[in-house]
Design an enzyme around this catalytic site. Sequence first.
Site, PDB file in Angstrom:
ATOM      1  N   LYS A   1       0.805  -1.232   0.000  1.00  0.00           N
ATOM      2  CA  LYS A   1       0.000   0.000   0.000  1.00  0.00           C
ATOM      3  C   LYS A   1       0.837   1.282   0.000  1.00  0.00           C
ATOM      4  CE  LYS A   1      -4.232  -1.772   2.105  1.00  0.00           C
ATOM      5  NZ  LYS A   1      -5.247  -1.571   3.145  1.00  0.00           N
TER       6      LYS A   1
ATOM      7  N   ASP B   1      -9.916   3.200   2.340  1.00  0.00           N
ATOM      8  CA  ASP B   1     -10.060   2.466   3.610  1.00  0.00           C
ATOM      9  C   ASP B   1     -10.752   3.306   4.697  1.00  0.00           C
ATOM     10  OD1 ASP B   1      -8.992  -0.040   2.958  1.00  0.00           O
ATOM     11  OD2 ASP B   1      -6.940   0.593   3.357  1.00  0.00           O
TER      12      ASP B   1
HETATM   13  P1  NAP Z   1      -0.275  -2.580  10.979  1.00  0.00           P
HETATM   14  O1  NAP Z   1      -0.037  -1.394  10.122  1.00  0.00           O
HETATM   15  O2  NAP Z   1       0.770  -3.626  11.076  1.00  0.00           O
HETATM   16  O3  NAP Z   1      -0.614  -2.024  12.462  1.00  0.00           O
HETATM   17  C1  NAP Z   1      -0.701  -2.904  13.537  1.00  0.00           C
HETATM   18  C2  NAP Z   1      -1.193  -2.207  14.806  1.00  0.00           C
HETATM   19  O4  NAP Z   1      -1.318  -3.225  15.813  1.00  0.00           O
HETATM   20  C3  NAP Z   1      -0.229  -1.169  15.377  1.00  0.00           C
HETATM   21  O5  NAP Z   1      -0.936  -0.195  16.092  1.00  0.00           O
HETATM   22  C4  NAP Z   1       0.626  -2.018  16.334  1.00  0.00           C
HETATM   23  O6  NAP Z   1       1.216  -1.293  17.380  1.00  0.00           O
HETATM   24  C5  NAP Z   1      -0.446  -2.919  16.916  1.00  0.00           C
HETATM   25  N1  NAP Z   1       0.123  -4.154  17.443  1.00  0.00           N
HETATM   26  C6  NAP Z   1       0.697  -5.156  16.738  1.00  0.00           C
HETATM   27  N2  NAP Z   1       1.100  -6.143  17.575  1.00  0.00           N
HETATM   28  C7  NAP Z   1       0.776  -5.735  18.831  1.00  0.00           C
HETATM   29  C8  NAP Z   1       0.929  -6.303  20.129  1.00  0.00           C
HETATM   30  N3  NAP Z   1       1.493  -7.502  20.310  1.00  0.00           N
HETATM   31  N4  NAP Z   1       0.447  -5.614  21.194  1.00  0.00           N
HETATM   32  C9  NAP Z   1      -0.154  -4.402  21.032  1.00  0.00           C
HETATM   33  N5  NAP Z   1      -0.312  -3.796  19.837  1.00  0.00           N
HETATM   34  C10 NAP Z   1       0.149  -4.458  18.750  1.00  0.00           C
HETATM   35  O7  NAP Z   1      -1.607  -3.357  10.541  1.00  0.00           O
HETATM   36  P2  NAP Z   1      -2.870  -2.777   9.733  1.00  0.00           P
HETATM   37  O8  NAP Z   1      -2.649  -2.933   8.280  1.00  0.00           O
HETATM   38  O9  NAP Z   1      -3.199  -1.439  10.294  1.00  0.00           O
HETATM   39  O10 NAP Z   1      -4.001  -3.867  10.127  1.00  0.00           O
HETATM   40  C11 NAP Z   1      -4.479  -3.950  11.455  1.00  0.00           C
HETATM   41  C12 NAP Z   1      -5.717  -4.848  11.499  1.00  0.00           C
HETATM   42  O11 NAP Z   1      -6.757  -4.264  10.731  1.00  0.00           O
HETATM   43  C13 NAP Z   1      -5.518  -6.253  10.925  1.00  0.00           C
HETATM   44  O12 NAP Z   1      -6.188  -7.159  11.765  1.00  0.00           O
HETATM   45  C14 NAP Z   1      -6.200  -6.188   9.563  1.00  0.00           C
HETATM   46  O13 NAP Z   1      -6.717  -7.431   9.164  1.00  0.00           O
HETATM   47  C15 NAP Z   1      -7.345  -5.224   9.870  1.00  0.00           C
HETATM   48  N6  NAP Z   1      -7.839  -4.514   8.669  1.00  0.00           N
HETATM   49  C16 NAP Z   1      -9.159  -4.614   8.358  1.00  0.00           C
HETATM   50  C17 NAP Z   1      -9.658  -3.948   7.248  1.00  0.00           C
HETATM   51  C18 NAP Z   1     -11.117  -4.054   6.900  1.00  0.00           C
HETATM   52  O14 NAP Z   1     -11.464  -3.740   5.738  1.00  0.00           O
HETATM   53  N7  NAP Z   1     -11.979  -4.439   7.805  1.00  0.00           N
HETATM   54  C19 NAP Z   1      -8.803  -3.166   6.451  1.00  0.00           C
HETATM   55  C20 NAP Z   1      -7.437  -3.072   6.811  1.00  0.00           C
HETATM   56  C21 NAP Z   1      -6.965  -3.751   7.933  1.00  0.00           C
HETATM   57  P3  NAP Z   1       2.707  -0.656  17.206  1.00  0.00           P
HETATM   58  O15 NAP Z   1       2.512   0.644  16.468  1.00  0.00           O
HETATM   59  O16 NAP Z   1       3.182  -0.508  18.583  1.00  0.00           O
HETATM   60  O17 NAP Z   1       3.516  -1.645  16.390  1.00  0.00           O
END
Ligand code: NAP
Length: 279
Positions: free
Chosen positions: A66, A102
Amino acid sequence: MKKLYGVMGDPISHSMSPVMMNDLFDLYEMDAAYVPFHVTSDGLETAVKGLKAIGVAGFNVTVPHKTDIMPLLDEIDPLAKAIGAVNTVKNQEGKLIGYNTDGRGYVRGLKEEIPSLSGQTVLMIGAGGAARGIYFSMAEAGVKRIDICNRTPAKAVELMKTCPFPVETEVFTIEKAEERLEQYDLLIQTTLIGMAPNIEEAPLSLKGIKPASFASDIIYNPLETKFLKEASSAGARTQNGIEMFVYQGALAFEIWTGLFPDTERMKENVLKQLGGYPC
Ligand code: NAP
């Protein structure tokens, strides 16, 4: 001539977009096909050039491309540029233009449950890629306040500073957020904690949540995360990530075709597909 659309990512075989989008092309009798493109990071530049050369009409972009795709496109919509991520590309007379649906997709889905967002006091948990679009679009929608808690607070501060829409925000730790839950009308869970297979995990304890609040989790596998179960047990209304997924796709479809599609049908389609996948 049949128009070509698709979604590129790595991995991509799990994507629900091809079935959802092809169903819309059938419904509206459009001569088009939407296919999954498995593109690794090494092959991203070649894939974008190749799709442009063969005259792709448009495509979606998912993890992990992305952000990396942005310098490979001809133009980027200002919101996508501010968010720093593109999830939708349109071929406009030979130019590839990048958009991000998004965050606005999230807001459109949320409005199904909360028609007026102005005046809402919001806590967002997480500050990753998905959170950026959601924060910007919630600020654009005119909510009263969006506080952010994240494992790494510095990332939340960075997010807040780059938002083009003014909104009152305080950043703090997840532990601090647990002490303040009763202050919020709306909690938005954007981390990957609780996603299958780790369905027994939640990013924070919801002991302090007020029953009149609304809890939203952008995860859709499982359909009810531990976070949503706890919120529901406390009396809060809830929404899972299906609406965000459906509406980001609907807005992409509208960018490509000019037609806003039948989101109820898209939702049914996605739920049917999820039924076919074990959590
Ligand atoms: P990302 O950019 O990798 O962000 C991950 C987030 O989770 C960050 O805030 C990270 O905190 C936190 N995190 C990860 N591991 C953690 C842990 N062990 N303890 C506490 N916090 C933790 O991921 P993303 O692309 O934003 O996606 C996040 C979620 O959204 C996923 O489950 C994805 O499937 C979902 N999603 C859904 C849609 C939809 O259309 N419904 C669209 C996009 C994404 P740090 O900043 O501290 O690393």
